[in-house]
Design a protein around this motif. Sequence first.
Motif, PDB file in Angstrom:
ATOM      1  N   LEU A  98       0.520  -1.152   0.071  1.00 22.93           N
ATOM      2  CA  LEU A  98       0.102  -0.383   0.477  1.00 22.93           C
ATOM      3  C   LEU A  98       1.303   1.086   0.049  1.00 22.93           C
ATOM      4  O   LEU A  98       0.138   2.070  -0.908  1.00 22.93           O
ATOM      5  CB  LEU A  98      -1.126  -0.119   0.993  1.00 22.93           C
ATOM      6  CG  LEU A  98      -1.998  -1.227   1.121  1.00 22.93           C
ATOM      7  CD1 LEU A  98      -2.602  -0.737   2.509  1.00 22.93           C
ATOM      8  CD2 LEU A  98      -2.578  -1.065  -0.223  1.00 22.93           C
ATOM      9  N   GLN A  99       1.956   1.000   0.671  1.00 25.20           N
ATOM     10  CA  GLN A  99       2.904   2.613   0.686  1.00 25.20           C
ATOM     11  C   GLN A  99       3.320   2.761  -0.961  1.00 25.20           C
ATOM     12  O   GLN A  99       3.469   3.744  -1.598  1.00 25.20           O
ATOM     13  CB  GLN A  99       4.781   2.027   1.455  1.00 25.20           C
ATOM     14  CG  GLN A  99       3.962   1.998   3.297  1.00 25.20           C
ATOM     15  CD  GLN A  99       4.880   1.297   3.938  1.00 25.20           C
ATOM     16  OE1 GLN A  99       6.084   1.936   3.265  1.00 25.20           O
ATOM     17  NE2 GLN A  99       5.070   0.429   4.313  1.00 25.20           N
ATOM     18  N   TRP A 100       3.887   1.291  -1.239  1.00 26.97           N
ATOM     19  CA  TRP A 100       4.464   1.783  -2.985  1.00 26.97           C
ATOM     20  C   TRP A 100       2.987   2.056  -4.025  1.00 26.97           C
ATOM     21  O   TRP A 100       3.300   2.775  -4.594  1.00 26.97           O
ATOM     22  CB  TRP A 100       5.135   0.307  -3.831  1.00 26.97           C
ATOM     23  CG  TRP A 100       6.556   0.530  -3.359  1.00 26.97           C
ATOM     24  CD1 TRP A 100       7.062  -0.243  -1.740  1.00 26.97           C
ATOM     25  CD2 TRP A 100       7.312   1.293  -3.003  1.00 26.97           C
ATOM     26  NE1 TRP A 100       7.929  -0.182  -1.720  1.00 26.97           N
ATOM     27  CE2 TRP A 100       8.285   0.594  -2.508  1.00 26.97           C
ATOM     28  CE3 TRP A 100       7.872   1.836  -4.283  1.00 26.97           C
ATOM     29  CZ2 TRP A 100      10.098   1.297  -2.726  1.00 26.97           C
ATOM     30  CZ3 TRP A 100       9.023   2.839  -4.280  1.00 26.97           C
ATOM     31  CH2 TRP A 100       9.998   2.090  -3.726  1.00 26.97           C
ATOM     32  N   LEU A 101       1.618   1.510  -3.545  1.00 31.52           N
ATOM     33  CA  LEU A 101       0.549   1.889  -4.329  1.00 31.52           C
ATOM     34  C   LEU A 101       0.660   3.768  -3.743  1.00 31.52           C
ATOM     35  O   LEU A 101      -0.089   4.431  -4.928  1.00 31.52           O
ATOM     36  CB  LEU A 101      -0.459   1.366  -3.576  1.00 31.52           C
ATOM     37  CG  LEU A 101      -1.771   1.858  -4.212  1.00 31.52           C
ATOM     38  CD1 LEU A 101      -2.360   1.624  -5.736  1.00 31.52           C
ATOM     39  CD2 LEU A 101      -2.934   0.603  -3.141  1.00 31.52           C
ATOM     40  N   MET A 102       0.584   4.572  -2.415  1.00 28.48           N
ATOM     41  CA  MET A 102       0.307   5.554  -2.470  1.00 28.48           C
ATOM     42  C   MET A 102       1.669   6.506  -3.091  1.00 28.48           C
ATOM     43  O   MET A 102       1.235   8.102  -4.032  1.00 28.48           O
ATOM     44  CB  MET A 102       0.195   6.035  -0.922  1.00 28.48           C
ATOM     45  CG  MET A 102      -0.632   4.507  -0.371  1.00 28.48           C
ATOM     46  SD  MET A 102      -2.743   5.279  -1.225  1.00 28.48           S
ATOM     47  CE  MET A 102      -3.593   4.376  -0.521  1.00 28.48           C
ATOM     48  N   LEU A 103       2.950   5.922  -3.398  1.00 28.70           N
ATOM     49  CA  LEU A 103       3.613   6.528  -4.156  1.00 28.70           C
ATOM     50  C   LEU A 103       3.277   7.012  -5.817  1.00 28.70           C
ATOM     51  O   LEU A 103       3.235   7.782  -6.509  1.00 28.70           O
ATOM     52  CB  LEU A 103       5.233   5.943  -4.177  1.00 28.70           C
ATOM     53  CG  LEU A 103       6.003   6.384  -5.062  1.00 28.70           C
ATOM     54  CD1 LEU A 103       6.730   7.971  -4.310  1.00 28.70           C
ATOM     55  CD2 LEU A 103       7.590   5.371  -5.328  1.00 28.70           C
ATOM     56  N   GLN A 104       2.825   5.561  -6.143  1.00 30.43           N
ATOM     57  CA  GLN A 104       2.264   6.025  -7.504  1.00 30.43           C
ATOM     58  C   GLN A 104       1.138   6.909  -7.277  1.00 30.43           C
ATOM     59  O   GLN A 104       0.951   8.209  -8.412  1.00 30.43           O
ATOM     60  CB  GLN A 104       1.280   4.670  -7.822  1.00 30.43           C
ATOM     61  CG  GLN A 104       0.762   4.662  -8.936  1.00 30.43           C
ATOM     62  CD  GLN A 104      -0.866   5.725  -9.463  1.00 30.43           C
ATOM     63  OE1 GLN A 104      -1.531   5.068  -8.795  1.00 30.43           O
ATOM     64  NE2 GLN A 104      -0.572   6.328 -10.517  1.00 30.43           N
ATOM     65  N   MET A 105       0.082   7.002  -6.548  1.00 27.08           N
ATOM     66  CA  MET A 105      -1.143   7.943  -6.745  1.00 27.08           C
ATOM     67  C   MET A 105      -0.588   8.945  -6.088  1.00 27.08           C
ATOM     68  O   MET A 105      -1.347  10.224  -7.467  1.00 27.08           O
ATOM     69  CB  MET A 105      -1.644   7.458  -5.704  1.00 27.08           C
ATOM     70  CG  MET A 105      -2.915   6.606  -5.931  1.00 27.08           C
ATOM     71  SD  MET A 105      -3.796   5.386  -4.216  1.00 27.08           S
ATOM     72  CE  MET A 105      -4.284   6.910  -4.392  1.00 27.08           C
ATOM     73  N   GLY A 106       0.006   9.401  -5.456  1.00 28.96           N
ATOM     74  CA  GLY A 106       0.707  10.386  -4.722  1.00 28.96           C
ATOM     75  C   GLY A 106       2.453  11.430  -5.237  1.00 28.96           C
ATOM     76  O   GLY A 106       2.177  12.693  -5.386  1.00 28.96           O
ATOM     77  N   GLY A 107       2.634  10.210  -5.804  1.00 30.70           N
ATOM     78  CA  GLY A 107       3.870  10.909  -6.854  1.00 30.70           C
ATOM     79  C   GLY A 107       3.827  10.585  -8.186  1.00 30.70           C
ATOM     80  O   GLY A 107       4.746  11.512  -8.761  1.00 30.70           O
ATOM     81  N   VAL A 108       4.429   9.030  -8.765  1.00 33.97           N
ATOM     82  CA  VAL A 108       4.592   9.085  -9.856  1.00 33.97           C
ATOM     83  C   VAL A 108       3.341   9.495 -11.317  1.00 33.97           C
ATOM     84  O   VAL A 108       3.895  10.346 -11.914  1.00 33.97           O
ATOM     85  CB  VAL A 108       4.814   7.780  -9.812  1.00 33.97           C
ATOM     86  CG1 VAL A 108       4.683   7.147 -11.911  1.00 33.97           C
ATOM     87  CG2 VAL A 108       5.848   7.519  -8.971  1.00 33.97           C
ATOM     88  N   GLY A 109       2.345   9.701 -10.489  1.00 36.31           N
ATOM     89  CA  GLY A 109       0.735   9.231 -11.427  1.00 36.31           C
ATOM     90  C   GLY A 109       1.128  10.947 -11.548  1.00 36.31           C
ATOM     91  O   GLY A 109       0.694  11.709 -12.814  1.00 36.31           O
ATOM     92  N   ILE A 164      -0.683  -5.185  -6.416  1.00 36.89           N
ATOM     93  CA  ILE A 164      -0.651  -4.039  -7.350  1.00 36.89           C
ATOM     94  C   ILE A 164       0.104  -3.075  -6.997  1.00 36.89           C
ATOM     95  O   ILE A 164      -0.356  -1.799  -8.154  1.00 36.89           O
ATOM     96  CB  ILE A 164      -2.712  -4.411  -5.969  1.00 36.89           C
ATOM     97  CG1 ILE A 164      -1.546  -3.728  -5.105  1.00 36.89           C
ATOM     98  CG2 ILE A 164      -3.170  -4.441  -6.663  1.00 36.89           C
ATOM     99  CD1 ILE A 164      -3.425  -3.436  -4.140  1.00 36.89           C
ATOM    100  N   ALA A 165       1.295  -2.977  -6.142  1.00 38.55           N
ATOM    101  CA  ALA A 165       1.552  -1.482  -6.472  1.00 38.55           C
ATOM    102  C   ALA A 165       2.196  -1.577  -7.952  1.00 38.55           C
ATOM    103  O   ALA A 165       2.588  -1.072  -8.361  1.00 38.55           O
ATOM    104  CB  ALA A 165       2.467  -2.299  -5.243  1.00 38.55           C
ATOM    105  N   ASP A 166       2.992  -2.867  -8.203  1.00 41.21           N
ATOM    106  CA  ASP A 166       3.289  -3.085  -9.643  1.00 41.21           C
ATOM    107  C   ASP A 166       2.236  -2.467 -10.658  1.00 41.21           C
ATOM    108  O   ASP A 166       2.344  -1.874 -11.739  1.00 41.21           O
ATOM    109  CB  ASP A 166       3.620  -4.385 -10.258  1.00 41.21           C
ATOM    110  CG  ASP A 166       4.485  -4.535  -9.166  1.00 41.21           C
ATOM    111  OD1 ASP A 166       6.058  -4.645  -9.151  1.00 41.21           O
ATOM    112  OD2 ASP A 166       4.654  -5.920  -7.976  1.00 41.21           O
ATOM    113  N   MET A 167       1.082  -3.125 -10.399  1.00 42.75           N
ATOM    114  CA  MET A 167      -0.070  -2.828 -11.730  1.00 42.75           C
ATOM    115  C   MET A 167      -0.147  -1.358 -12.206  1.00 42.75           C
ATOM    116  O   MET A 167      -0.410  -1.033 -12.930  1.00 42.75           O
ATOM    117  CB  MET A 167      -1.226  -3.138 -11.155  1.00 42.75           C
ATOM    118  CG  MET A 167      -1.587  -5.113 -11.111  1.00 42.75           C
ATOM    119  SD  MET A 167      -2.653  -5.908 -10.892  1.00 42.75           S
ATOM    120  CE  MET A 167      -2.818  -7.510 -10.722  1.00 42.75           C
ATOM    121  N   ALA A 168       0.103  -0.971 -10.303  1.00 40.97           N
ATOM    122  CA  ALA A 168      -0.723   0.646 -10.313  1.00 40.97           C
ATOM    123  C   ALA A 168       0.310   1.907 -11.440  1.00 40.97           C
ATOM    124  O   ALA A 168      -0.315   2.345 -11.779  1.00 40.97           O
ATOM    125  CB  ALA A 168      -0.773   1.172  -9.444  1.00 40.97           C
TER     126      ALA A 168
END
Length: 220
Positions: A98-109, A164-168
């Motif tokens: 979930l931490q890496w998922l949040m990195l996508q949502m708040g950073g990478v994306g 799901i972190a990879d998928m995101a």
Amino acid sequence: MSYPDIQLFTAATMNGWKPLIFLEEAGAEYELVGVDFSTRAHKAPDFLALNPNGKIPALIDRGNNDFAVFESGAMLWYLAEKYGQFLSADPNTRSETLQWLMLQMGGVGPAMGQAMFFARFAEDAGQASAAATARFTGESRRLFEVLDTRLQERDWLVGDAYSIADMAIFPWVRCHSWATISMDGLDHLAAWIERLDARPAVARALQLPNPAPKFLARYD
């Protein structure tokens, strides 16, 4: 007539592909509803009832009293819990995912979205800003370096398993060339992209919904 539990409203964008990748990987039955931006279908009252923010993707879970979910990261989390896949039951591994998922949502994306706008669309609209382009392409590259370091000694972002972190994160990183982000020196991240591209379920998801916009081609 029976219908699958999941009705997914989406389009061929980086966020739009994320739940498609999950559903294809999970082997779940779903009904795909393509959202046509040109008709502003995502701003229509029936769509806003699903997602008040007027963005894709959104879904309805008919198997859960027509429960609606919006925001692509929240959608991946919801689907992982519904189907019991791609999110570890181990508390620490789950938290890491979930931490890496949040990195996508708040950073990478967000960084990649702005990089794409200023490097491509703003130029065409006569709104080019060298400072803004440098700011967001630079931040995107910095985040890519974080990911590359993470992947130095592992195949997937968390533990030993695809999640799901990879998928995101994958759809955003895959479009690096459109955002004019250099991949020079990011060998571990490049190899990760290749591993994901080689997955049949990912390949299927990236062909949906049709037609995929040409500007999102990986090597445009």
